[in-house]
Write a protein that holds these residues in place. Structure first.
Motif, mmCIF file in Angstrom:
data_model
loop_
_atom_site.group_PDB
_atom_site.id
_atom_site.type_symbol
_atom_site.label_atom_id
_atom_site.label_comp_id
_atom_site.label_asym_id
_atom_site.label_seq_id
_atom_site.Cartn_x
_atom_site.Cartn_y
_atom_site.Cartn_z
ATOM 1 N N UNK B 127 0.623 -0.998 0.248
ATOM 2 C CA UNK B 127 -0.162 -0.197 0.266
ATOM 3 C C UNK B 127 0.976 1.594 -0.496
ATOM 4 N N UNK B 128 2.086 0.826 0.354
ATOM 5 C CA UNK B 128 3.298 2.113 1.000
ATOM 6 C C UNK B 128 3.957 2.046 -0.610
ATOM 7 N N UNK B 129 3.807 3.619 -1.455
ATOM 8 C CA UNK B 129 4.420 4.221 -2.617
ATOM 9 C C UNK B 129 5.734 3.629 -2.817
ATOM 10 N N UNK B 130 6.570 3.802 -1.635
ATOM 11 C CA UNK B 130 8.214 3.655 -1.545
ATOM 12 C C UNK B 130 7.938 2.297 -1.203
ATOM 13 N N UNK B 131 7.788 0.651 -0.867
ATOM 14 C CA UNK B 131 7.504 -0.226 -0.800
ATOM 15 C C UNK B 131 7.447 -0.449 -1.793
ATOM 16 N N UNK B 132 6.240 -0.297 -3.153
ATOM 17 C CA UNK B 132 5.768 -0.762 -3.983
ATOM 18 C C UNK B 132 6.830 -0.623 -5.155
ATOM 19 N N UNK B 133 7.106 1.041 -4.864
ATOM 20 C CA UNK B 133 8.823 0.488 -5.730
ATOM 21 C C UNK B 133 9.991 -0.029 -5.795
ATOM 22 N N UNK B 134 10.248 -0.492 -4.493
ATOM 23 C CA UNK B 134 11.561 -0.827 -4.236
ATOM 24 C C UNK B 134 10.430 -2.579 -4.688
ATOM 25 N N UNK B 135 9.668 -2.982 -4.219
ATOM 26 C CA UNK B 135 9.469 -4.663 -4.761
ATOM 27 C C UNK B 135 9.079 -4.356 -6.459
ATOM 28 N N UNK B 136 8.752 -3.535 -7.083
ATOM 29 C CA UNK B 136 8.944 -3.286 -8.606
ATOM 30 C C UNK B 136 10.565 -3.795 -8.841
ATOM 31 N N UNK B 137 11.259 -2.457 -8.145
ATOM 32 C CA UNK B 137 12.543 -3.299 -8.806
ATOM 33 C C UNK B 137 12.932 -4.170 -8.426
ATOM 34 N N UNK B 138 12.944 -4.960 -7.454
ATOM 35 C CA UNK B 138 12.808 -6.184 -7.682
ATOM 36 C C UNK B 138 12.364 -7.186 -8.350
ATOM 37 N N UNK B 139 11.670 -6.417 -8.925
ATOM 38 C CA UNK B 139 11.388 -7.973 -9.602
ATOM 39 C C UNK B 139 12.075 -7.664 -10.203
ATOM 40 N N UNK B 140 12.527 -6.337 -11.686
ATOM 41 C CA UNK B 140 12.687 -6.021 -13.048
ATOM 42 C C UNK B 140 14.159 -6.870 -12.470
ATOM 43 N N UNK B 141 15.105 -6.914 -11.419
ATOM 44 C CA UNK B 141 16.240 -7.653 -11.253
ATOM 45 C C UNK B 141 16.250 -8.988 -11.063
ATOM 46 N N UNK B 142 14.905 -9.703 -9.826
ATOM 47 C CA UNK B 142 15.387 -10.860 -9.706
ATOM 48 C C UNK B 142 15.146 -11.643 -11.380
ATOM 49 N N UNK B 143 14.600 -10.631 -12.424
ATOM 50 C CA UNK B 143 14.026 -11.092 -13.774
ATOM 51 C C UNK B 143 14.754 -11.502 -14.647
#
Lengths: 138, 775, 478, 110
Positions: B127-143
């Protein structure tokens, strides 16, 4: 090293004179122009002259200790003068003085003098390290 | 178990995955699948709550100072996504265990995959925009790690980098977008921002937020013209493609748009931007799928088509579109996951996935064939499958799109015709017809590799038959969440004979025709089409990457030329600018008028110094330079002496002597001192040098106009003898008042001495050691 | 304890002096050196704790009252910097045991290293502008020697550029000091802070401040003064590069922050605007430079430049939040950047080269190194990501290293499955090399996952910077 | 006298910079020497000049009886001279070594 009889003879005469002059300059430094740096340079000049005329091997032998050791020793003295003040309960590098009378002469002994000895040693050590290395490089 | 634990579970287990993999060997996939399966069960337990119209939110502070919290929010939308991610994830882990059996890097596959799953869950639940961003970027890195799984192949590395750079760019844009959004709305929590939607939509940042957020979503969800990375990413092992490119990563962008719809949606900008990109992507990529014969590429482009459809639906904004969006989303995830796995099984067993090289596999791979077919029928939108309901809803939504219904409906039908043809390509070609010899001896894939397609395929069928199973529990809450207002609808197989049904029939017939003509199309129009819509965007990517590199090389050559004199020039020039400008504009120019107190010999001395330096600068021989240098040095010593600084004078004299000796000692051993050869260079140097000198002199003139307060000198004079016991004030300053300076000074000398010693002696020592072979 | 402010310079000086006494005895120097770093680490932590709990501390050397003698002042920014330098000093010294060859050790690596730390710490602590010059020079000369120690061609070439440019910088600095003294009659920074505001000609003060901007800017390696950094940082052994990379430019950043919050706040609109332009260009030119490189340490060196831009951006904006960001980022950057150099050095030891073309295979054979590099890459990228283009370029060049050194198979060993292409490192050396890397990585992760205490520290430090009254009172005893 | 010295400092600085912008390393080193002299003279001048007596306290007195020169800049310059000398000596030897190893050709960095 320059082989020259005149230079060598002159050096033999000059060397003790310069050395004494250097100590004189050092000692008067606290009250008159002079001091550790000036004294040190003159002292170093004496050894440098010796090294140029008689070779660095002889000069090193005469000096007995390595210039680098002298540098370390000088730094050590300078730190020591500061540590004395700390042990006396004052901030680092606070002058501590004693005025003993030895053989009827008033001596003023203070930690700043010790500090200046450190300066003297470092200056001599530095100059000699430079001159010796450059000379030995050939 | 809290949601935080659920999200982090993937990461934690991932760390242990290598050990588990080593311990359990070939059955590790089955064991690790417990994690996503358990998560699925956990999320499923929220269904009753969500079905009743409630939502769930929890928050754990992380960096409260700047409002970063691990806050998670479960509503219909996030629950739908979480269920898809964990559900399909379960079968992917099992499938991966079979597909990569015996592969030396399989442990890393589990590790990256589980981390990826955790990141995806983080994205959809935050729900938090910044944690959303962090997870979002983690999907980029893990992918990135997953796409580059076969990292020793250059093509894999290239594809992974491409995906990373494209989605990374988008991610950063999105970061900008969410920060602006937080500023505009005054909160970091999405649930709170929804209440500020009006404020945000009216805010001056709105357009910027919209564009930045869309840039993030469009790149992640492979919208045209950023779609090229997704098909290229088919270099990844198939379980990865099946997971990332059917159900999860690429849908993150769709999720983001859906999530932000209540905040940013409803404006004309949103409508045209999102719908427009979506519709174009949908049509373009649906037909691109037909220009390939590699099963995975065909599926990849049909995935891009689906993403386009979803984005288009979100942009439309009316309730039908939301309904269509969630149903199409689930339908696509189920059939595409199954189809990718099927394609992987074929590739795995037959050694190729080129449909032209395959044929008649239905007998040797009966299970794979059966479940793949179910999935393909769903994709083609045949009645009784979930895909059919999804397609019907899309048509209904298109018809209800008031600004341009005809345009959109034509686009949707065109795209779906190509989709039907694609279904034929991936099923009829490899499984029907005559059996063809393949690189590997074909037999049925192991159970781990067909269980996934089986379950997903069957679910497509079950939900198609009994859509009401879905609607109340998840589809209505999900669509409501996207719309931002409660919706009511009911899913049914049969809507009566209406326009969408007719369109479906048209689509199906059209699809069959296109499929029949596929071989001809491939030979005629498709190559040109492919160049225009697939090759060109990728070339644009290469071009921009290369131009960026050219700029980088060019500026490095310009600034970091390796020429010391240019460095000095730049620095001095910059200094003159920096000091000169405020000097002239703020401080003022002062030219002293009173020169009367200067003695004659002082003029002479000054002249001598100037002559000396000029001689030193222009001398062609080293000796003259050194002598001139000496003249300058001794003159300065005289100045010190004239102005009552005996210590300084002596020191300057001694140092100058030593300097001259040292320079002479070195000069003997070196060649001469040639001047700057080019007259232009010399002129330029003179200009810079003179302006530097002028700057110093003028600053000095200005400084002399400020009255000087020698209060420090007074203190030293008073205390030098009384407290510090020395009559030479300068010396007392050096060894007492400011002894610390002197301590530093002798340290400099000490190091310089040791350094010079080392410079000369170590050289010889190293040489010696090298000769002895020690280094 | 009263002498906590003295210890961060005296411990390394004593260690250095003892080292010189044992010149040519590498083993003795090493043990003295290591013991010194431990002592320094402890002292620096004590200082931070003291300042945190008791506020700004000042010490008057020689017991001469400020502004007549020399003062040392530890506010939070100083003590944070001191502590971080203590940590870096310790871990890099451990790394150096395995990294620095016997010859360099014999020729005084450890004493020189300590005197470098002494100069760095002195700069952080001093409250006297001329004294700062002296510490600068201490730092400079020891960095000169460390840079040239070993006398390889590349080292000498890099060192000449480094030395000459820094000498120009020192001269400009010294001129600035001369002007400050000429305008105010004092050298004490707290006193200067007061008296500079009383100078009638504020424009002249601004003019003089530019001397400091240039000389500190050279030290901080900002655009267009950074040339010495990429010219030299890749030449010495990596332990030396690492401590340079971590600490040296940050001394420049520290002094810029100090000067333009304590001394030169007369015309903020003008001076800080210039800093803003410089910082923006520095950010961009740095990453562009990195994108053009194909050698690990050169890439990392250009990244330093770019990141300096971020640090002084906070100073340029001159708001509490921006300064908090600067301080936090400095700490973070030092830890990450030093570690990246250490990781690069280890990669070099394993693969035999810093050239991307010649590296490879680390992903498969050194998973833990991979993990650490990946964490650092993500970390750097996120922090840089605040500025979109710069973040992207950072990601690009960091990934370039990843692609070449980790993913590509080691050239010449493409079909090897045993890891035979890597150099063998003894267990002892491996431990010494890995311990610092893991320690710093752990610190990075702690900061990442639990940033609150660091944030709070930065917050208090920034508050002190924006309102120098406490600083001035602590020194002048008002 | 200050204005005259200001001009001398300017000329010294110009020349030093001019020399440091050249190819030849020895010229650069000569530039370094002049630069350091220029800066020292600048500090000395900024402490304001006086022809009064040297900053010494006569024997038998606790403070000087007449006006004396400002001792602080003298001490600063002395420190700066020494530091400058140390740095110069190192730069000189470094230059010498560099000459021997690589000559004057710049090494490419980009």
């Amino acid at each position: 090293m320059m082989k020259s009889l005149i230079l060598e003879t002159a050096t033999k005469l000059l060397f003790p004179l310069l050395l004494m002059f250097s100590i004189f300059l050092f000692l008067r430094g606290h009250n008159d122009p002079g001091g550790g740096f000036i004294g040190g340079l003159v002292g170093a000049a004496a050894f440098a002259l010796f090294a140029i005329s008689s070779g660095t091997d002889k000069a090193r032998k005469l000096l007995r200790i390595n210039p680098t050791f002298m540098i370390g020793l000088g730094l050590f003295f300078a730190i020591l003068s500061g540590v004395i003040s700390v042990m006396a309960g004052t901030p680092f590098l606070t002058g501590q003085w004693a005025f003993p009378v030895v053989f009827g002469a008033d001596l003023s002994l203070g930690s700043p003098i010790l500090f200046d000895i450190g300066v003297y040693l470092v200056v001599v050590g530095f100059t000699l390290a430079v001159i010796f290395s450059l000379e030995e490089e050939g | 178990m809290s949601v935080l634990v659920a999200v982090l579970l993937g990461f934690v287990v991932a760390v242990f995955a290598p050990w588990i993999s080593r311990l359990l060997k070939d059955s590790a996939g089955w064991a690790l699948a417990i994690v996503p399966a358990g998560l699925f069960a956990y999320f499923a337990s929220f269904l009753p709550l969500i079905a009743s119209g409630e939502t769930f939110r929890e928050s754990t502070p992380w960096v409260p100072y700047i409002n970063i919290h691990f806050s998670f929010y479960i509503d219909g939308l996030s629950l739908l996504f979480a269920l898809i991610i964990s559900g399909i994830g379960t079968f992917i882990v099992i499938y991966g265990g079979g597909y990569l059996k015996g592969d030396r890097d399989i442990a890393r596959f589990y590790l990256s995959l589980l981390m990826f799953m955790g990141s995806m869950l983080g994205v959809v639940l935050s729900d938090n925009l910044l944690t959303l961003f962090i997870f979002w970027e983690l999907t980029s890195f893990t992918s990135y790690l997953l796409i580059g799984y076969y990292h020793e192949k250059a093509a894999s590395r290239r594809a992974a980098l491409q995906a990373l750079l494209v989605t990374g760019t988008g991610g950063l844009a999105m970061l900008g977008g969410v920060i602006l959004m937080a500023l505009a709305g005054g909160s970091m929590e999405i649930t709170e921002l929804v209440n500020e939607a009006d404020v945000i939509r009216e805010h001056g940042f709105y357009i910027a937020i919209l564009i930045l957020v869309c840039a993030g979503a469009f790149t992640k969800s492979a919208q045209f013209p950023f779609h090229y990375w997704l098909p290229a990413a088919m270099e990844a092992p198939t379980p990865v493609s099946a997971y990332l490119h059917s159900a999860t990563m690429v849908k993150a962008g769709v999720y983001l748009l859906a999530r932000f719809n209540p905040i940013l949606g409803g404006t004309d900008w949103w409508l045209w931007l999102v719908t427009g990109f979506g519709a174009v992507t949908m049509v373009v990529s649906a037909w691109l799928a037909l220009s390939f014969t590699d099963m995975k590429r065909v599926l990849a482009y049909s995935t891009v088509m689906a993403l386009g459809t979803l984005v288009m639906l979100i942009g439309m904004g009316h309730p039908y579109a939301m309904q269509a969006m969630v149903v199409f989303l689930l339908g696509h995830s189920l059939y595409k996951g199954a189809l990718f796995m099927m394609a992987g099984s074929v590739d795995h067993e037959a050694g190729t996935r080129d449909v032209l090289l395959l044929g008649g596999l239905r007998k040797v791979m009966p299970y794979t064939f059966a479940f793949g077919t179910i999935a393909a029928l769903s994709m083609a939108g045949i009645p009784l499958f979930l895909g059919f309901i999804g397609k019907e809803l899309v048509y209904e939504a298109a018809l209800g799109f008031s600004p341009a219904p005809v345009l959109i409906i034509i686009a949707a039908v065109l795209a779906n015709i190509a989709l039907v043809a694609s279904s034929g390509i991936v099923i009829i070609r490899p499984f029907f017809g005559e059996f063809k010899e393949t690189p590997k001896h074909v037999h049925e894939a192991p159970v781990s590799m067909w269980i996934g397609p089986a379950v997903l395929g069957v679910l497509s069928l079950v939900f198609g038959f009994l859509p009401f199973l879905l609607s109340d529990y998840i589809m209505v809450p999900a669509a409501s969440a996207v719309a931002g207002v409660p919706l009511e609808f009911y899913l049914a197989i049969w809507h009566g004979i209406n326009l969408p049904l007719i369109l479906s029939v048209v689509t199906l017939l059209g699809g069959i025709l296109v499929y029949k003509a596929w071989d001809n199309l491939r030979g005629s129009v498709m190559p040109g089409y492919k160049t225009a819509f697939a090759t060109l965007p990728e070339a644009a990517y290469d071009f921009s990457l290369n131009s960026m590199l050219s700029v980088a090389y060019w500026q490095t050559l310009l600034f970091q030329s390796g020429n010391l004199r240019y460095y000095v020039m730049t620095i001095v020039g910059f200094t003159v600018l920096l000091v000169g400008y405020p000097l002239v504009s703020k401080a003022g120019i002062y030219i002293p008028v009173d020169w009367s107190d200067i003695h004659f010999y002082e003029w002479l001395l000054a002249g001598l110094m100037i002559a000396g330096v000029l001689a030193a600068a222009t001398a062609r021989s080293g000796l003259i330079a050194v002598i001139s240098l000496g003249v300058v040095g001794y003159s300065i010593a005289l100045i010190y002496l004239l102005f009552s600084a005996p210590d300084l004078a002596i020191t300057q004299m001694l140092v100058e002597t030593l300097t001259v000796i040292l320079v002479a000692l070195v000069l003997i051993k070196l060649p001469g001192v040639p001047r700057e050869p080019s007259p232009v260079g010399r002129a330029r140097n003179i200009v810079i040098a003179v302006s530097a000198g002028l700057m110093v002199t003028l600053t000095l003139f200005a400084a002399f106009t400020v009255p000087f307060d020698p209060f420090m000198a007074g203190y030293f004079t008073e205390n030098s003898y009384v407290i510090a016991h020395g009559r030479n004030i300068v010396n007392v300053i050096l060894v007492d008042f400011r002894a610390l300076d002197t301590l530093g000074e002798i340290t400099v000398l000490a190091v310089a001495g040791v350094g010079i010693f080392a410079l000369i002696k170590l050289h010889n020592a190293v040489k010696q050691a090298k000769e002895e072979g020690k280094i | 304890m009263d002498h906590l402010l003295t210890l961060p310079v005296i411990i390394p000086l004593l260690t250095g002096a003892l080292g010189f006494l044992f010149y040519k005895n590498g083993t003795a120097q090493r043990w003295i050196g290591l013991a010194g770093t431990v002592a320094l680490l402890i002292a620096s932590i004590l200082l931070l704790v003291d300042v945190w709990s008791n506020g700004i501390q000042a010490e008057q050397f020689g017991n001469w009252p400020a502004p007549f003698g020399i003062s040392f002042v530890a506010d939070l920014l100083s003590s944070i910097m001191i502590t971080i330098s203590g940590v870096m000093g310790f871990v890099v010294a451990v790394y150096a045991v395995a990294d620095i060859d016997k010859t360099r050790e014999k020729f005084g690596f450890y004493p020189l290293y300590h005197i470098l730390l002494m100069g760095i710490n002195g700069t952080f602590l001093t409250g006297d502008i001329f004294n700062m010059y002296v510490w600068f020079e201490v730092m400079l000369i020891s960095s000169f020697v460390l840079l040239a120690l070993g006398n390889s061609k590349a080292q000498l070439d890099g060192a000449v550029k480094y030395v000459i440019i820094n000498l120009v910088g020192s001269a400009i600095f010294l001129m600035g000091i001369g002007f400050l003294y000429g305008l105010t009659g004092t050298l004490n920074m707290a006193e200067l802070s007061v008296r500079l505001n009383e100078v009638d000609n504020a424009g002249l003060v601004t003019t003089v401040s530019m001397f400091f901007m240039v000389s500190f800017g050279i030290k901080a390696a900002v655009f267009p003064l950074f040339f010495w950094l990429p010219a030299s940082y890749h030449t010495p052994p990596v332990a030396i590069s690492a401590i340079f990379a971590g600490m040296l430019t940050k001394v420049g950043v520290y002094t810029l922050i100090r000067a333009f919050t304590l001394l030169f706040t007369q015309e903020v609109a003008y001076t800080h605007h210039i800093i803003l332009w410089i910082s923006g260009l520095t950010m961009l030119i740095g990453v562009l430079g990195a994108a053009a490189q194909s050698e690990v340490r050169r890439i990392l060196s250009f990244h330093i430049i770019s990141q300096i831009g971020y640090m002084i951006m906070g100073l340029a904006l001159y708001t509490p939040l921006a300064l908090i960001g600067s301080v936090f980022y400095i700490v973070h950057h030092i830890i990450v950047k030093t570690n990246l150099f250490l990781v690069g050095g280890l990669a070099r030891k394993l693969t035999g080269s810093y050239e991307l073309k010649k590296m490879g295979g680390l992903y498969r054979y050194y998973p833990w190194l991979t993990l650490i590099y990946a964490a650092l890459e993500i970390d750097s990228y996120w922090i840089a990501g605040v500025a979109l283009l710069v973040g992207l370029l950072t990601l690009f060049s960091m990934t370039k290293i990843w692609m070449a050194a980790f993913w590509t198979p080691l050239p010449g060993y493409e079909n090897d499955t045993t890891g035979a292409g890597f150099n063998k490192i003894s267990r002892r050396d491996m431990f010494l090399l890995v311990f610092p890397i893991v320690t710093l990585a752990t610190l990075t992760i702690i900061i990442g996952l639990y940033p609150e205490p660091f944030y709070e520290l930065s917050l208090k430090a920034a508050e002190d910077l924006l309102d120098p009254t406490n600083y001035i009172n602590a020194v002048l005893g008002k | 006298m200050e204005p005259l010295l200001a001009i001398v400092v300017g000329v010294l600085f110009s020349t030093a910079i001019y020399l440091m912008m050249q190819r030849n390393l020895i010229r650069i080193v000569i530039g370094v020497i002049i630069l350091s002299n220029a800066v020292n003279l600048l500090i000395f001048t900024l402490g304001r000049l006086t022809r009064a007596s040297a900053p010494l306290i006569p024997y038998g007195q606790n403070v000087p009886l007449e006006d004396i020169a400002n001792p602080l800049p003298q001490a600063l310059v002395l420190t700066a001279i020494v530091i400058g000398f140390g740095l110069f000596a190192f730069a000189l030897v470094l230059t010498y070594r560099t000459y021997k190893e690589i000559g004057t050709k710049p090494v490419k960095e980009g």
